[in-house]
Design a protein around this motif. Sequence first.
Motif, PDB file in Angstrom:
ATOM      1  N   UNK A  63       4.100 -48.230 -32.382  1.00  0.00           N
ATOM      2  CA  UNK A  63       3.801 -47.013 -31.618  1.00  0.00           C
ATOM      3  C   UNK A  63       2.414 -47.067 -30.983  1.00  0.00           C
ATOM      4  N   UNK A  64       1.585 -47.975 -31.450  1.00  0.00           N
ATOM      5  CA  UNK A  64       0.221 -48.093 -30.932  1.00  0.00           C
ATOM      6  C   UNK A  64       0.132 -48.932 -29.667  1.00  0.00           C
ATOM      7  N   UNK A  65       1.205 -49.610 -29.303  1.00  0.00           N
ATOM      8  CA  UNK A  65       1.144 -50.549 -28.188  1.00  0.00           C
ATOM      9  C   UNK A  65       2.469 -50.529 -27.429  1.00  0.00           C
ATOM     10  N   UNK A  66       2.424 -50.805 -26.154  1.00  0.00           N
ATOM     11  CA  UNK A  66       3.653 -50.813 -25.352  1.00  0.00           C
ATOM     12  C   UNK A  66       4.407 -52.132 -25.454  1.00  0.00           C
ATOM     13  N   UNK A  67       3.799 -53.155 -26.059  1.00  0.00           N
ATOM     14  CA  UNK A  67       4.455 -54.462 -26.133  1.00  0.00           C
ATOM     15  C   UNK A  67       5.302 -54.650 -27.385  1.00  0.00           C
ATOM     16  N   UNK A  68       5.180 -53.786 -28.369  1.00  0.00           N
ATOM     17  CA  UNK A  68       5.983 -53.820 -29.594  1.00  0.00           C
ATOM     18  C   UNK A  68       5.893 -55.165 -30.325  1.00  0.00           C
ATOM     19  N   UNK A  69       4.691 -55.570 -30.753  1.00  0.00           N
ATOM     20  CA  UNK A  69       4.529 -56.867 -31.417  1.00  0.00           C
ATOM     21  C   UNK A  69       5.273 -56.976 -32.741  1.00  0.00           C
ATOM     22  N   UNK A  70       5.430 -55.874 -33.458  1.00  0.00           N
ATOM     23  CA  UNK A  70       6.124 -55.930 -34.747  1.00  0.00           C
ATOM     24  C   UNK A  70       7.610 -56.194 -34.531  1.00  0.00           C
ATOM     25  N   UNK A  71       8.208 -55.498 -33.574  1.00  0.00           N
ATOM     26  CA  UNK A  71       9.623 -55.711 -33.261  1.00  0.00           C
ATOM     27  C   UNK A  71       9.850 -57.159 -32.857  1.00  0.00           C
ATOM     28  N   UNK A  72       8.971 -57.670 -32.006  1.00  0.00           N
ATOM     29  CA  UNK A  72       9.105 -59.052 -31.563  1.00  0.00           C
ATOM     30  C   UNK A  72       8.963 -60.011 -32.752  1.00  0.00           C
ATOM     31  N   UNK A  73       8.027 -59.740 -33.649  1.00  0.00           N
ATOM     32  CA  UNK A  73       7.820 -60.607 -34.808  1.00  0.00           C
ATOM     33  C   UNK A  73       9.028 -60.612 -35.740  1.00  0.00           C
ATOM     34  N   UNK A  74       9.602 -59.438 -35.978  1.00  0.00           N
ATOM     35  CA  UNK A  74      10.792 -59.358 -36.841  1.00  0.00           C
ATOM     36  C   UNK A  74      11.952 -60.101 -36.182  1.00  0.00           C
ATOM     37  N   UNK A  75      12.100 -59.950 -34.857  1.00  0.00           N
ATOM     38  CA  UNK A  75      13.170 -60.645 -34.138  1.00  0.00           C
ATOM     39  C   UNK A  75      12.998 -62.157 -34.228  1.00  0.00           C
ATOM     40  N   UNK A  76      11.779 -62.639 -34.039  1.00  0.00           N
ATOM     41  CA  UNK A  76      11.497 -64.077 -34.150  1.00  0.00           C
ATOM     42  C   UNK A  76      11.778 -64.557 -35.571  1.00  0.00           C
ATOM     43  N   UNK A  77      11.324 -63.781 -36.559  1.00  0.00           N
ATOM     44  CA  UNK A  77      11.554 -64.135 -37.953  1.00  0.00           C
ATOM     45  C   UNK A  77      13.047 -64.217 -38.273  1.00  0.00           C
ATOM     46  N   UNK A  78      13.817 -63.253 -37.751  1.00  0.00           N
ATOM     47  CA  UNK A  78      15.259 -63.257 -37.984  1.00  0.00           C
ATOM     48  C   UNK A  78      15.915 -64.466 -37.321  1.00  0.00           C
ATOM     49  N   UNK A  79      15.479 -64.794 -36.092  1.00  0.00           N
ATOM     50  CA  UNK A  79      16.030 -65.976 -35.418  1.00  0.00           C
ATOM     51  C   UNK A  79      15.780 -67.233 -36.246  1.00  0.00           C
ATOM     52  N   UNK A  80      14.579 -67.354 -36.779  1.00  0.00           N
ATOM     53  CA  UNK A  80      14.246 -68.542 -37.570  1.00  0.00           C
ATOM     54  C   UNK A  80      14.987 -68.562 -38.898  1.00  0.00           C
ATOM     55  N   UNK A  81      15.072 -67.425 -39.558  1.00  0.00           N
ATOM     56  CA  UNK A  81      15.741 -67.365 -40.860  1.00  0.00           C
ATOM     57  C   UNK A  81      17.220 -67.712 -40.741  1.00  0.00           C
ATOM     58  N   UNK A  82      17.881 -67.213 -39.679  1.00  0.00           N
ATOM     59  CA  UNK A  82      19.315 -67.418 -39.532  1.00  0.00           C
ATOM     60  C   UNK A  82      19.665 -68.574 -38.604  1.00  0.00           C
ATOM     61  N   UNK A  83      18.661 -69.267 -38.071  1.00  0.00           N
ATOM     62  CA  UNK A  83      18.930 -70.426 -37.209  1.00  0.00           C
ATOM     63  C   UNK A  83      19.555 -70.048 -35.878  1.00  0.00           C
ATOM     64  N   UNK A  84      19.063 -68.974 -35.259  1.00  0.00           N
ATOM     65  CA  UNK A  84      19.624 -68.478 -33.995  1.00  0.00           C
ATOM     66  C   UNK A  84      18.847 -69.055 -32.825  1.00  0.00           C
ATOM     67  N   UNK A  85      19.588 -69.444 -31.776  1.00  0.00           N
ATOM     68  CA  UNK A  85      18.956 -69.956 -30.558  1.00  0.00           C
ATOM     69  C   UNK A  85      18.121 -68.861 -29.907  1.00  0.00           C
ATOM     70  N   UNK A  86      17.117 -69.272 -29.177  1.00  0.00           N
ATOM     71  CA  UNK A  86      16.302 -68.315 -28.433  1.00  0.00           C
ATOM     72  C   UNK A  86      14.903 -68.844 -28.248  1.00  0.00           C
ATOM     73  N   UNK A  87      14.084 -68.031 -27.603  1.00  0.00           N
ATOM     74  CA  UNK A  87      12.693 -68.431 -27.390  1.00  0.00           C
ATOM     75  C   UNK A  87      11.806 -67.192 -27.411  1.00  0.00           C
TER      76      UNK A  87
END
Length: 125
Positions: A63-87
Amino acid sequence: MAWTVSTQPQALGPAGGLDWASGICDCWEDKKQCCCAFWCCPCFACRTTKEFGQCLCLPLLDALDCLHPITMSIRVSMRHRYGIKGNLCEDCLCSTFCLPCVWCQMASEMKKRQLPTVLSDLIVR
């Protein structure tokens, strides 16, 4: 007393080889989940983050920023944990412009995979 991490969380699938179980715009598949994410995204994000094994209030920092770094970090973490393609670029764009959809996608991913949360083993010396 010293805490050491004996193992790091590992991807539960082929590294970077799988697709998301649902697309970024497939949030309508679960209407209850979609409505909750749309009308009360902070609550939904906190619940999803807790189910993923992270701090319940972590998404509130977005809520402090318009870029949503926490959401992006959780998404990246989930991609890595589950082996999902993406960048990182895709994660940044989705997290910035499709916030409720991203949280729905991540919640659906955990439901469809029905995988337990993986926490690091801690050893006390």
